[in-house]
Design an enzyme around this catalytic site. Structure first.
Site, PDB file in Angstrom:
ATOM      1  CD  GLU A  95       3.206  -0.106   4.514  1.00 39.46           C
ATOM      2  OE1 GLU A  95       4.116  -0.565   5.291  1.00 39.46           O
ATOM      3  OE2 GLU A  95       3.084  -0.326   3.371  1.00 39.46           O
ATOM      4  CB  SER A 209       4.352  -1.426  -7.218  1.00 38.77           C
ATOM      5  OG  SER A 209       3.225  -1.537  -6.571  1.00 38.77           O
TER       6      SER A 209
HETATM    7  P1  PGA Z   1       5.945  -2.380  -2.186  1.00 41.34           P
HETATM    8  O1  PGA Z   1       6.309  -1.645  -0.841  1.00 41.34           O
HETATM    9  O2  PGA Z   1       7.185  -2.551  -2.918  1.00 41.34           O
HETATM   10  O3  PGA Z   1       5.283  -3.403  -1.263  1.00 41.34           O
HETATM   11  O4  PGA Z   1       5.080  -1.386  -2.813  1.00 41.34           O
HETATM   12  C1  PGA Z   1       7.454  -0.435  -1.132  1.00 41.34           C
HETATM   13  C2  PGA Z   1       7.222   0.115   0.454  1.00 41.34           C
HETATM   14  O5  PGA Z   1       6.338   0.463   0.974  1.00 41.34           O
HETATM   15  O6  PGA Z   1       8.429   0.606   0.611  1.00 41.34           O
END
Ligand code: PGA
Length: 249
Positions: A95, A209
């Site tokens: 991100e 996830s």
């Molecule tokens: P998520 O995020 O478990 O919501 O997929 C994982 C992460 O971005 O570290």
């Protein structure tokens, strides 16, 4: 090696009050796991609100800057983080890469954070899987360029998190089988770059996830030493279950 569970709250929750509720609820469900290390990574403003001594956690930051002090409006340094009891920093999350962070920037952050004594979770693996070979080369590039210039003796403070972009926040995790392939591949890159002894201390995590339902499969069949948990980390009960699974694998 102790299993590592990293709870990445991202930009959640919206108030300190909710953050405290989540933190203490998580502390209650996790308890004190002897053979699992649990890292909670809240947003910067909440970091000083939690006393981790005596709880089963350590604190992590979701990012860190590469300079130690000076005219860098909005940035936070490794020493600042360490001075408020933070021991880990996530670097290079997809991100943040999506916001423009390059391998070069990530490399500077990794080097300064490690030199300042922080433990670093370097995230890699953020592009679409176009074909296994091309994808693997892309991950290789992220690992190699992210770790350029890192002295061998700092590797004991390093963790690499394999997080495929398509799996993050999508509810569609990778499979333990392909995670195993990538975990082996990442260990091989580390071995080639740093040698057996130094690379042997680096933990490799899976993220994307992760839920209480799939955690065990990744830990048992995915060849990883722990998990990076995003969305599920906002649910104290889910974190407790994931940690319990980690304690029994
Ligand atoms: P998520 O995020 O478990 O919501 O997929 C994982 C992460 O971005 O570290």
């Amino acid at each position: 090696m102790k299993k590592l569970i990293v709870a990445n709250w991202k930009m959640n929750p919206s108030t300190l009050k909710e953050a405290e509720q989540l933190f203490f609820a998580t502390a209650r469900t996790v308890g004190k796991s002897r053979n699992v290390e649990v890292i909670v990574c809240p947003p910067y403003p909440y970091l000083t609100a939690f006393r981790v001594q005596g709880s089963g956690f350590r604190l992590g930051a979701q990012d860190v800057f590469w300079e130690e002090k000076g005219a860098f409006t909005g940035e936070v340094s490794s020493r600042m983080l360490r001075s408020v009891g933070v021991s880990y920093a996530i670097v290079g999350h997809s991100e943040r890469r999506a916001l423009g962070e390059t391998n070069e920037v990530i490399n500077k952050k990794v080097n300064t954070a490690l030199a300042a004594g922080l433990r670093v979770v370097l995230c890699v693996g953020e592009r679409e899987r176009v074909g296994n070979t091309e994808y693997a080369l892309f991950v290789r590039e992220e690992v190699k360029r992210g770790l350029m210039g890192v002295p061998r003796q700092f590797l004991k403070r390093l963790t690499v998190a394999y997080e495929p972009l398509w799996a993050i926040g999508s509810g569609a995790p990778d499979t333990p089988e392909s995670t195993l392939e990538m975990a082996i591949y990442i260990r091989r890159i580390l071995f080639d770059a740093f040698g057996k002894r130094a690379s042997g201390s680096v933990r490799v995590l899976y993220g994307g996830s992760v839920t209480p339902e799939n955690a065990r499969a990744f830990l048992e069949d995915g060849g990883v030493d722990g998990l990076l948990v995003g969305r599920a980390s906002l649910d104290a009960k889910a974190v407790g279950e994931i940690v319990k699974k980690a304690a029994h694998t």
